[in-house]
Design a protein around this motif. Sequence first.
Motif, short mmCIF file in Angstrom:
data_model
loop_
_atom_site.label_atom_id
_atom_site.label_comp_id
_atom_site.label_asym_id
_atom_site.label_seq_id
_atom_site.Cartn_x
_atom_site.Cartn_y
_atom_site.Cartn_z
N PRO A 1 0.79 -1.23 0.00
CA PRO A 1 0.00 0.00 0.00
C PRO A 1 0.83 1.29 0.00
CG PRO A 1 -0.40 -1.29 2.00
CD PRO A 1 0.46 -2.11 1.11
N HIS A 2 2.00 1.28 0.58
CA HIS A 2 2.88 2.47 0.59
C HIS A 2 4.03 2.31 -0.40
CE1 HIS A 2 0.76 4.02 4.05
NE2 HIS A 2 0.98 2.91 4.70
N ILE B 1 1.47 -6.72 6.64
CA ILE B 1 0.84 -5.63 7.38
C ILE B 1 1.54 -4.33 6.98
CG2 ILE B 1 0.26 -4.74 9.68
CD1 ILE B 1 0.93 -7.75 10.61
N GLY B 2 0.84 -3.45 6.27
CA GLY B 2 1.40 -2.17 5.85
C GLY B 2 1.19 -1.12 6.92
N CYS B 3 2.27 -0.43 7.31
CA CYS B 3 2.22 0.47 8.46
C CYS B 3 2.89 1.82 8.20
CB CYS B 3 2.95 -0.16 9.64
SG CYS B 3 2.32 -1.76 10.16
N THR B 4 2.48 2.79 9.00
CA THR B 4 3.13 4.10 9.08
C THR B 4 3.73 4.21 10.48
OG1 THR B 4 1.48 5.06 7.60
CG2 THR B 4 2.77 6.59 8.94
N ILE B 5 4.98 4.64 10.55
CA ILE B 5 5.63 4.78 11.86
C ILE B 5 4.91 5.86 12.67
CG2 ILE B 5 7.73 5.47 13.10
CD1 ILE B 5 9.34 4.20 10.82
N GLN B 6 4.49 5.48 13.87
CA GLN B 6 3.82 6.42 14.77
C GLN B 6 4.77 6.95 15.83
OE1 GLN B 6 0.41 4.92 16.92
NE2 GLN B 6 -0.42 6.98 17.08
N HIS C 1 1.39 2.32 12.97
CA HIS C 1 -0.06 2.33 12.79
C HIS C 1 -0.37 1.45 11.58
CE1 HIS C 1 -3.98 3.67 11.33
NE2 HIS C 1 -4.24 3.90 12.61
N VAL C 2 -1.27 0.49 11.75
CA VAL C 2 -1.62 -0.43 10.67
C VAL C 2 -2.58 0.27 9.71
CG1 VAL C 2 -2.70 -2.64 10.09
CG2 VAL C 2 -1.26 -2.44 12.14
N ASP C 3 -2.15 0.35 8.44
CA ASP C 3 -2.96 1.00 7.42
C ASP C 3 -3.68 0.01 6.53
OD1 ASP C 3 -2.04 3.61 8.22
OD2 ASP C 3 -0.15 3.15 7.22
N ASP C 4 -3.10 -1.17 6.33
CA ASP C 4 -3.71 -2.21 5.50
C ASP C 4 -3.04 -3.54 5.84
OD1 ASP C 4 -5.36 -3.37 3.62
OD2 ASP C 4 -4.37 -2.48 1.87
N LEU C 5 -3.70 -4.64 5.56
CA LEU C 5 -3.15 -5.95 5.88
C LEU C 5 -3.92 -7.05 5.16
CD1 LEU C 5 -4.19 -6.90 9.53
CD2 LEU C 5 -5.30 -5.18 8.18
N ASP C 6 -3.29 -8.21 5.06
CA ASP C 6 -3.94 -9.37 4.46
C ASP C 6 -3.21 -10.63 4.91
OD1 ASP C 6 -5.84 -10.73 3.02
OD2 ASP C 6 -5.00 -10.26 1.05
N ALA C 7 -3.89 -11.78 4.78
CA ALA C 7 -3.30 -13.05 5.20
C ALA C 7 -3.78 -14.17 4.30
CB ALA C 7 -3.69 -13.36 6.66
N ARG C 8 -2.95 -15.23 4.24
CA ARG C 8 -3.30 -16.47 3.54
C ARG C 8 -3.63 -17.50 4.61
NH1 ARG C 8 0.61 -19.13 0.08
NH2 ARG C 8 1.98 -18.96 1.86
N THR C 9 -4.84 -17.97 4.65
CA THR C 9 -5.26 -18.87 5.72
C THR C 9 -4.64 -20.26 5.63
OG1 THR C 9 -7.24 -19.46 4.46
CG2 THR C 9 -7.44 -17.68 6.08
N GLU C 10 -4.20 -20.68 4.44
CA GLU C 10 -3.65 -22.03 4.30
C GLU C 10 -2.16 -22.12 4.59
OE1 GLU C 10 -2.71 -20.04 0.49
OE2 GLU C 10 -4.43 -19.99 1.81
#
Length: 171
Positions: free
Chosen positions: A113-114, A126-131, A145-154
């Motif tokens: 995302p960034h 997990i896409g983040c911005t340093i807080q 700070h978490v801005d976007d995220l995703d996971a593979r369940t398998e």
Amino acid sequence: MLTTRFSQSARQGPDPTRFRSVLGHFASGITAITSRDAHGNPVGMAVSSFTSVSLDPPLVAFLPGKSSSTFPAIADRGTFCVNVLAAGQEEICRALSASGGDKFASVAWRPGPHGDPVIEDVVAWIGCTIQAVHDAGDHHIVIGHVDDLDARTEASPLLFFRSGYRHLAAA
């Protein structure tokens, strides 16, 4: 706001070798913290000291060593991506743990995302911005700070335990 102060003591702690050995008995996942340098080139480091911090707001933390040559580029950019490495990605961990050279020469990734690298086939990203960045002995505590995220369940994670890579056993 709750603030607790602990007194500084002249008391000596355990020697560093014993400290590392005993704490190595705590299994941890392995993450690749990735970003871009001032020239837009991918940078990254392998980190096992990663944790969630807060749900509201969504915050995570990782603890890079103060001697890291990679963290200053991440701090300058202000964004990073946490890549939770999957079982079988030991070579990526080794590549990002090495000093110098092109750490991403054999690492497949796409912009997150960034624009920070999301490594292919990771368990989660997990896409983040340093807080905030806090001083902590010979490490920093970096709050993102978490801005976007995703996971593979398998997917299964790559683990580190007693100085070696481990995988989860099938139940």
